[in-house]
Scaffold this motif. Sequence first.
Motif, PDB file in Angstrom:
ATOM      1  N   GLY A  43       5.971   2.343   6.397  1.00  0.00           N
ATOM      2  CA  GLY A  43       6.663   3.007   7.500  1.00  0.00           C
ATOM      3  C   GLY A  43       7.803   3.827   6.939  1.00  0.00           C
ATOM      4  O   GLY A  43       8.717   3.281   6.313  1.00  0.00           O
ATOM      5  N   GLU A  44       7.762   5.135   7.153  1.00  0.00           N
ATOM      6  CA  GLU A  44       8.786   5.991   6.552  1.00  0.00           C
ATOM      7  C   GLU A  44      10.178   5.793   7.157  1.00  0.00           C
ATOM      8  O   GLU A  44      11.165   6.218   6.572  1.00  0.00           O
ATOM      9  N   LYS A  45      10.270   5.101   8.296  1.00  0.00           N
ATOM     10  CA  LYS A  45      11.575   4.823   8.908  1.00  0.00           C
ATOM     11  C   LYS A  45      12.038   3.389   8.622  1.00  0.00           C
ATOM     12  O   LYS A  45      12.922   2.869   9.301  1.00  0.00           O
ATOM     13  N   ASP A  46      11.460   2.774   7.611  1.00  0.00           N
ATOM     14  CA  ASP A  46      11.813   1.397   7.244  1.00  0.00           C
ATOM     15  C   ASP A  46      13.263   1.344   6.773  1.00  0.00           C
ATOM     16  O   ASP A  46      13.637   2.017   5.809  1.00  0.00           O
ATOM     17  N   LYS A  47      14.080   0.554   7.446  1.00  0.00           N
ATOM     18  CA  LYS A  47      15.492   0.390   7.073  1.00  0.00           C
ATOM     19  C   LYS A  47      15.727  -0.924   6.320  1.00  0.00           C
ATOM     20  O   LYS A  47      16.816  -1.174   5.818  1.00  0.00           O
ATOM     21  N   THR A  48      14.694  -1.771   6.240  1.00  0.00           N
ATOM     22  CA  THR A  48      14.816  -3.062   5.570  1.00  0.00           C
ATOM     23  C   THR A  48      14.430  -2.954   4.102  1.00  0.00           C
ATOM     24  O   THR A  48      15.108  -3.484   3.221  1.00  0.00           O
ATOM     25  N   VAL A  49      13.316  -2.278   3.839  1.00  0.00           N
ATOM     26  CA  VAL A  49      12.824  -2.073   2.474  1.00  0.00           C
ATOM     27  C   VAL A  49      12.857  -0.575   2.215  1.00  0.00           C
ATOM     28  O   VAL A  49      12.288   0.203   2.987  1.00  0.00           O
ATOM     29  N   ASP A  50      13.528  -0.159   1.152  1.00  0.00           N
ATOM     30  CA  ASP A  50      13.670   1.260   0.845  1.00  0.00           C
ATOM     31  C   ASP A  50      12.306   1.930   0.706  1.00  0.00           C
ATOM     32  O   ASP A  50      11.530   1.604  -0.189  1.00  0.00           O
ATOM     33  N   PHE A  51      12.014   2.858   1.621  1.00  0.00           N
ATOM     34  CA  PHE A  51      10.715   3.528   1.685  1.00  0.00           C
ATOM     35  C   PHE A  51      10.380   4.253   0.383  1.00  0.00           C
ATOM     36  O   PHE A  51       9.278   4.109  -0.162  1.00  0.00           O
ATOM     37  N   ILE A  52      11.315   5.041  -0.146  1.00  0.00           N
ATOM     38  CA  ILE A  52      11.065   5.832  -1.363  1.00  0.00           C
ATOM     39  C   ILE A  52      10.798   4.917  -2.550  1.00  0.00           C
ATOM     40  O   ILE A  52       9.831   5.100  -3.305  1.00  0.00           O
TER      41      ILE A  52
END
Length: 166
Positions: free
Chosen positions: A112-121
């Motif tokens: 999920g590109e809006k993941d705030k828990t696990v850094d997406f990049i």
Amino acid sequence: MRNIRAYFFHGLESELPSSKVDIMEQMDWEVGSHPMNYKSGEPYKLALENVKKFKPDILVGSSLGGLTARYLSSYLDIPVILLNPAFPFKGYNMDFPARFGEFIPKAWVLLGEKDKTVDFIQNKKEMKGYGACISVNTHGHRTPKDIFKVFLESILRDVQVEIDIR
């Protein structure tokens, strides 16, 4: 084709029953799972024992459950489906082995590109380095039911082929 046998690992902030298990069962998958107590005991050891007993075709894990599934797959040579796996948290205080095992089985990953828990990049880079088939959607850390279902349907043929050739 026979039904797929999957073993599911929920994330740190989740519990069973899980809508993800429900979706897999609606697709005629046989699904095993157990409550993951990540904060005490020996959750990896228990997961390893349960997977060995169940003998799944594939492991499915979300967040910290995805990291758990990845560790298990690397020792048991079982393909994996990972949902926002918590790879940046490899140092999480759990009874994981010191390193991944020798196997690098096929992996399908939904991020999920809006993941705030696990850094997406960071997670995407890690998954690329692992050689995973990566899909990206606009959701956050929790994967909504409808997105999970569409993702599973999109990879089903590839998953079945991978299982059949093993």
